[in-house]
Design an enzyme around this catalytic site. Sequence first.
Site, mmCIF file in Angstrom:
data_model
loop_
_atom_site.group_PDB
_atom_site.id
_atom_site.type_symbol
_atom_site.label_atom_id
_atom_site.label_comp_id
_atom_site.label_asym_id
_atom_site.label_seq_id
_atom_site.Cartn_x
_atom_site.Cartn_y
_atom_site.Cartn_z
ATOM 1 N N HIS A 1 20.992 12.526 -27.472
ATOM 2 C CA HIS A 1 19.536 12.408 -27.568
ATOM 3 C C HIS A 1 18.895 13.731 -27.184
ATOM 4 O O HIS A 1 19.498 14.582 -26.514
ATOM 5 C CB HIS A 1 19.027 11.288 -26.651
ATOM 6 C CG HIS A 1 19.496 11.414 -25.225
ATOM 7 N ND1 HIS A 1 18.911 12.273 -24.322
ATOM 8 C CD2 HIS A 1 20.512 10.805 -24.549
ATOM 9 C CE1 HIS A 1 19.530 12.181 -23.151
ATOM 10 N NE2 HIS A 1 20.513 11.299 -23.263
ATOM 11 N N HIS B 1 15.325 11.539 -21.768
ATOM 12 C CA HIS B 1 15.345 11.108 -23.168
ATOM 13 C C HIS B 1 14.025 11.584 -23.767
ATOM 14 O O HIS B 1 13.053 10.835 -23.825
ATOM 15 C CB HIS B 1 15.476 9.588 -23.277
ATOM 16 C CG HIS B 1 16.841 9.074 -22.948
ATOM 17 N ND1 HIS B 1 17.662 8.454 -23.857
ATOM 18 C CD2 HIS B 1 17.560 9.100 -21.795
ATOM 19 C CE1 HIS B 1 18.807 8.109 -23.292
ATOM 20 N NE2 HIS B 1 18.763 8.488 -22.028
ATOM 21 N N ASP C 1 0.813 -1.210 0.000
ATOM 22 C CA ASP C 1 0.000 0.000 0.000
ATOM 23 C C ASP C 1 0.854 1.270 0.000
ATOM 24 O O ASP C 1 0.409 2.341 0.426
ATOM 25 C CB ASP C 1 -0.947 0.015 1.204
ATOM 26 C CG ASP C 1 -0.209 0.005 2.536
ATOM 27 O OD1 ASP C 1 1.023 -0.212 2.526
ATOM 28 O OD2 ASP C 1 -0.854 0.222 3.564
ATOM 29 N N GLU D 1 27.542 13.030 -25.967
ATOM 30 C CA GLU D 1 28.141 12.150 -24.970
ATOM 31 C C GLU D 1 28.964 11.021 -25.587
ATOM 32 O O GLU D 1 28.603 9.844 -25.452
ATOM 33 C CB GLU D 1 27.042 11.570 -24.084
ATOM 34 C CG GLU D 1 25.848 10.990 -24.850
ATOM 35 C CD GLU D 1 24.771 10.462 -23.922
ATOM 36 O OE1 GLU D 1 25.084 9.608 -23.076
ATOM 37 O OE2 GLU D 1 23.613 10.912 -24.048
ATOM 38 N N GLU E 1 29.681 13.991 -21.060
ATOM 39 C CA GLU E 1 28.355 14.364 -21.570
ATOM 40 C C GLU E 1 27.987 15.777 -21.135
ATOM 41 O O GLU E 1 28.086 16.124 -19.961
ATOM 42 C CB GLU E 1 27.306 13.386 -21.049
ATOM 43 C CG GLU E 1 25.893 13.681 -21.492
ATOM 44 C CD GLU E 1 24.902 12.674 -20.945
ATOM 45 O OE1 GLU E 1 23.805 12.547 -21.525
ATOM 46 O OE2 GLU E 1 25.225 12.012 -19.930
ATOM 47 N N HIS F 1 27.447 3.237 -28.197
ATOM 48 C CA HIS F 1 26.177 3.970 -28.098
ATOM 49 C C HIS F 1 26.167 5.210 -28.990
ATOM 50 O O HIS F 1 27.189 5.617 -29.554
ATOM 51 C CB HIS F 1 25.869 4.345 -26.643
ATOM 52 C CG HIS F 1 26.930 5.176 -25.984
ATOM 53 N ND1 HIS F 1 27.148 6.505 -26.278
ATOM 54 C CD2 HIS F 1 27.836 4.860 -25.011
ATOM 55 C CE1 HIS F 1 28.127 6.967 -25.533
ATOM 56 N NE2 HIS F 1 28.575 5.995 -24.753
ATOM 57 N N ASP G 1 21.247 16.267 -17.810
ATOM 58 C CA ASP G 1 21.830 14.936 -18.054
ATOM 59 C C ASP G 1 23.321 15.117 -18.279
ATOM 60 O O ASP G 1 23.750 15.489 -19.369
ATOM 61 C CB ASP G 1 21.158 14.288 -19.268
ATOM 62 C CG ASP G 1 21.608 12.844 -19.479
ATOM 63 O OD1 ASP G 1 22.395 12.335 -18.663
ATOM 64 O OD2 ASP G 1 21.176 12.232 -20.467
ATOM 65 N N HIS H 1 24.757 0.883 -18.370
ATOM 66 C CA HIS H 1 23.652 1.247 -17.481
ATOM 67 C C HIS H 1 23.863 0.660 -16.084
ATOM 68 O O HIS H 1 22.941 0.150 -15.457
ATOM 69 C CB HIS H 1 22.313 0.788 -18.068
ATOM 70 C CG HIS H 1 21.887 1.583 -19.261
ATOM 71 N ND1 HIS H 1 20.874 1.196 -20.094
ATOM 72 C CD2 HIS H 1 22.344 2.756 -19.765
ATOM 73 C CE1 HIS H 1 20.727 2.078 -21.071
ATOM 74 N NE2 HIS H 1 21.611 3.039 -20.888
ATOM 75 N N TYR I 1 35.177 2.506 -24.151
ATOM 76 C CA TYR I 1 35.029 1.532 -23.064
ATOM 77 C C TYR I 1 35.907 0.312 -23.346
ATOM 78 O O TYR I 1 35.783 -0.337 -24.385
ATOM 79 C CB TYR I 1 33.565 1.110 -22.940
ATOM 80 C CG TYR I 1 32.625 2.293 -22.848
ATOM 81 C CD1 TYR I 1 32.316 2.874 -21.621
ATOM 82 C CD2 TYR I 1 32.064 2.860 -23.999
ATOM 83 C CE1 TYR I 1 31.476 3.968 -21.533
ATOM 84 C CE2 TYR I 1 31.219 3.955 -23.924
ATOM 85 C CZ TYR I 1 30.931 4.505 -22.687
ATOM 86 O OH TYR I 1 30.106 5.597 -22.616
ATOM 87 N N ASP J 1 27.306 9.454 -14.116
ATOM 88 C CA ASP J 1 26.244 9.931 -15.009
ATOM 89 C C ASP J 1 25.038 10.177 -14.108
ATOM 90 O O ASP J 1 24.301 9.253 -13.771
ATOM 91 C CB ASP J 1 25.949 8.875 -16.073
ATOM 92 C CG ASP J 1 24.996 9.363 -17.156
ATOM 93 O OD1 ASP J 1 24.295 10.365 -16.927
ATOM 94 O OD2 ASP J 1 24.935 8.721 -18.223
ATOM 95 N N ARG K 1 33.220 8.391 -20.398
ATOM 96 C CA ARG K 1 32.175 9.109 -21.135
ATOM 97 C C ARG K 1 32.146 10.544 -20.626
ATOM 98 O O ARG K 1 32.325 10.788 -19.424
ATOM 99 C CB ARG K 1 30.804 8.441 -20.925
ATOM 100 C CG ARG K 1 29.675 9.136 -21.668
ATOM 101 C CD ARG K 1 28.409 8.267 -21.740
ATOM 102 N NE ARG K 1 27.763 8.020 -20.466
ATOM 103 C CZ ARG K 1 27.813 6.855 -19.817
ATOM 104 N NH1 ARG K 1 28.486 5.834 -20.323
ATOM 105 N NH2 ARG K 1 27.184 6.693 -18.668
#
Length: 434
Positions: free
Chosen positions: A349, A356, A35, A380, A404, A345, A266, A238, A384, A255, A402
């Site tokens: 975006h 996104h 709940d 970005e 960004e 990647h 972002d 991710h 890797y 990130d 990375r």
Amino acid sequence: MNETHFLNCRHNLLQLMEEGVAIITSAPAKIRSNDTEYSYRQNSDFYYLCGFNEDNALLVLIKTSESTKTILFVEAYNDEHALWNGARLGVEGARARFSVDEVYASSEYGGMIKEILREHVNLYIDLYCDSPRIVEAKGAAQALHSMRGIKRHVRSIRDVTYLIRSLRLIKSDEEIATIRQAIAITAEAHHEAMKVCQPMMREYQLQAAMSYIFLNSGAVSEAYGAIVAGGNNANTLHYVDNREELRDGDLVLIDAACEWELYASDITRTFPINGKFSNAQREIYEKVLEVQLRVIEAIKPGIKRDYLQTYSEELLCDALIALGILSGERETLMEVKAHKKYAPHGIGHWMGLDVHDPCPYVDESGESLAFVSGMVMTIEPGLYFRADDESVPECYRGIGIRIEDNILVTQEGHENLSAMIAKSVEEIEGMCQN
């Protein structure tokens, strides 16, 4: 956002519509466990058009050849709900606050929808929404279709989300100001993470330091699940566990960003846990940074994202050749997608009410959209190299980087909205030593 902004958004949508009725629903409350509920997050399309941040609400736009009308349905004020969960605005409160033509209780929607749809040939809805309210509208349209004596009825059910999200592509001055506020808070949080980071901390402790900045600044939510990835964890794109120890000599990729009044930022930064890049880390970092700076420099009205994607892949492939990780001619390597193993990647975006933003990337003929002033996109690039990847020199294994930023397309070219966040090797090392 002021009421004029939302009036303009609704006016622009009505301009795109043919005669008919558009129905946009609020997001439902969602159960987290038993709940208890998740913190409420409004449907971005609904919020874009009216700024109302409660559940069980609907916005109905009506367009005829002669006029337009806006109707807002809201949950009625209820004493028990006010006691347990806080007071709702209610019908009278909504009438006083919002510049709409009519306001009714949501409980009246079912009895009114058939009459609202009568004599209209087009119904605009989210075609993939399974809300009972949308099902109800479709049922009312079908019932009218089968009735005798009605000369005009709904003959076409159309996607309203494409129209709304096409409008969401171009940010107003108010939207850009809101995004700037989100980025300003996020900048402070990233700098705090650089300052407090040290070996033997846990990833979640860096996340906590950033979350404190977000909440203490009035941002009620992260824009997305934070990635705080030390060492080889950065090579999981991710990664969200954020539980491991930060080790001396490794990098950490963060990130993470907040949203302000539902508008996202972002940002990704990668920096040394001990405050000093090793030679190998610096080599890769400066390659990724050079790619990012060159791609950002190419942004201006008329340029297409498809071009940026190809251009970034060419630059990343050149970087991999220069690092000795790939060998051969760039064209041949790209043809077989050899670079994608290390740069998997996209370059960026759309960003706005959603991190996104689900705005179109192509026009109705399938052609990539060209940039125009007011669009906001992330840039970005990343490289890797997994710790167990024997195809790369040993000194590079376990490094994932990375970088960004959030870029606004302007009439003159572009503006990096997040340029204040430390990014060069010298800036980062200086921030880490504070």
